[in-house]
Scaffold this active site. Structure first.
Site, PDB file in Angstrom:
ATOM      1  N   HIS A   1      -8.180  -4.429  -1.111  1.00 27.76           N
ATOM      2  CA  HIS A   1      -6.886  -3.783  -0.830  1.00 27.76           C
ATOM      3  C   HIS A   1      -6.040  -4.618   0.131  1.00 27.76           C
ATOM      4  O   HIS A   1      -4.826  -4.460   0.171  1.00 27.76           O
ATOM      5  CB  HIS A   1      -7.139  -2.388  -0.241  1.00 27.76           C
ATOM      6  CG  HIS A   1      -5.935  -1.493  -0.305  1.00 27.76           C
ATOM      7  ND1 HIS A   1      -5.435  -1.010  -1.487  1.00 27.76           N
ATOM      8  CD2 HIS A   1      -5.123  -1.010   0.677  1.00 27.76           C
ATOM      9  CE1 HIS A   1      -4.368  -0.261  -1.243  1.00 27.76           C
ATOM     10  NE2 HIS A   1      -4.156  -0.254   0.064  1.00 27.76           N
TER      11      HIS A   1
ATOM     12  N   SER B   1       0.833  -1.199   0.000  1.00 34.20           N
ATOM     13  CA  SER B   1       0.000   0.000   0.000  1.00 34.20           C
ATOM     14  C   SER B   1       0.875   1.260   0.000  1.00 34.20           C
ATOM     15  O   SER B   1       1.628   1.479  -0.947  1.00 34.20           O
ATOM     16  CB  SER B   1      -0.965  -0.071   1.187  1.00 34.20           C
ATOM     17  OG  SER B   1      -1.938   0.915   1.116  1.00 34.20           O
TER      18      SER B   1
ATOM     19  N   ASP C   1     -10.194  -3.612  -5.479  1.00 34.58           N
ATOM     20  CA  ASP C   1      -9.544  -2.687  -4.554  1.00 34.58           C
ATOM     21  C   ASP C   1     -10.291  -1.350  -4.571  1.00 34.58           C
ATOM     22  O   ASP C   1     -10.352  -0.689  -5.607  1.00 34.58           O
ATOM     23  CB  ASP C   1      -8.072  -2.496  -4.997  1.00 34.58           C
ATOM     24  CG  ASP C   1      -7.254  -1.729  -3.971  1.00 34.58           C
ATOM     25  OD1 ASP C   1      -7.825  -0.893  -3.254  1.00 34.58           O
ATOM     26  OD2 ASP C   1      -6.031  -1.969  -3.914  1.00 34.58           O
TER      27      ASP C   1
HETATM   28  C1  MLT Z   1      -1.389   5.939  -0.069  1.00 34.04           C
HETATM   29  O1  MLT Z   1      -1.795   6.895   0.561  1.00 34.04           O
HETATM   30  O2  MLT Z   1      -0.200   5.687  -0.283  1.00 34.04           O
HETATM   31  C2  MLT Z   1      -2.451   5.051  -0.615  1.00 34.04           C
HETATM   32  O3  MLT Z   1      -3.662   5.724  -0.640  1.00 34.04           O
HETATM   33  C3  MLT Z   1      -2.592   3.802   0.141  1.00 34.04           C
HETATM   34  C4  MLT Z   1      -2.772   4.009   1.612  1.00 34.04           C
HETATM   35  O4  MLT Z   1      -1.788   4.146   2.303  1.00 34.04           O
HETATM   36  O5  MLT Z   1      -3.899   4.005   2.108  1.00 34.04           O
END
Ligand code: MLT
Length: 213
Positions: free
Chosen positions: A190, A109, A159
């Site tokens: 996700h 992520s 996702d």
């Molecule tokens: C981010 O902010 O890098 C992406 O939206 C994924 C997350 O960290 O939730």
């Protein structure tokens, strides 16, 4: 033994490897994680690899991240650029301190997004990457030569954070820069699941560290 210490301003953990044929893993956690989060995953996916696990230096309501965002999926790109430079500096200094070859990033992520940005902006920092649920970190990616670095991208078909076309755009950008991309889209959201673990483990088994650091 795992130690927690600070290099280049990054609190991190380092776990020495026992198998020099395995490239070290740079473990990059998701929003709200920390340097302890992905160590069990790293041990399970690449037994014997050295593990280098920094904590993101940005706090969002107390949750560590690797760069600032303006909203979910909307990034402060100046901060993405600045923070990927800091991360590349950390990797260089940690390599000197611990005597390591360039690591393969394993990012989830937000950690996958900083890994993608670091590949594009500081390709020398990484030998390759496993990017789990990444998205495009920079709207105007720089011209980069990734020199056939291997990259595994694991996306979720359902996702809610990363639209399918965004993940495809990231894969295309890295491929245009010369990376050897394997992009798999799993029937999931996700979150990380068993299929991710099996694919990442098999892919990491094929990666080899250079013989000299
Ligand atoms: C981010 O902010 O890098 C992406 O939206 C994924 C997350 O960290 O939730």
């Amino acid at each position: 033994m795992t130690t927690t210490t600070d290099i280049a301003g990054f609190v991190h953990r380092f776990e020495p490897g026992s198998d020099p044929a395995r490239p070290p893993l740079l473990l990059l956690h998701g929003t709200g994680g920390d340097e302890a989060d992905l160590l069990p995953l790293g041990r399970a996916l690449a037994p014997g690899a050295a593990l280098l696990s920094p904590r993101g230096r940005v706090l969002e309501n107390g949750s560590p991240r690797f760069f600032r965002r303006l909203a979910e999926g909307v990034f402060d790109e100046a901060d993405v650029i600045r923070r990927s430079g800091e991360l590349a500096g950390f990797v260089a200094e940690a390599r000197r301190t611990y005597g390591l070859p360039a690591p393969v990033a394993l990012g989830f992520s937000n950690g996958a997004n900083i890994a993608a940005a670091t590949l594009l902006l500081h390709p020398e920092a990484l030998a390759g990457a496993v990017l789990i649920r990444p998205m495009v970190p920079l709207s105007e990616p720089p011209e980069t030569d990734l020199g056939a670095k291997p990259v595994l991208i694991l996306s979720g078909a359902f996702d809610p954070i990363v639209p399918a076309e965004n993940a495809r755009a990231l894969a295309a950008t890295l491929e245009r820069a010369g990376a050897r991309i394997e992009h798999r889209t799993l029937p999931t959201g996700h979150g990380l699941g068993q299929a991710d673990l099996a694919l990442a483990r098999a892919w990491l088994t094929d990666q080899r560290a250079p013989e000299t650091v």
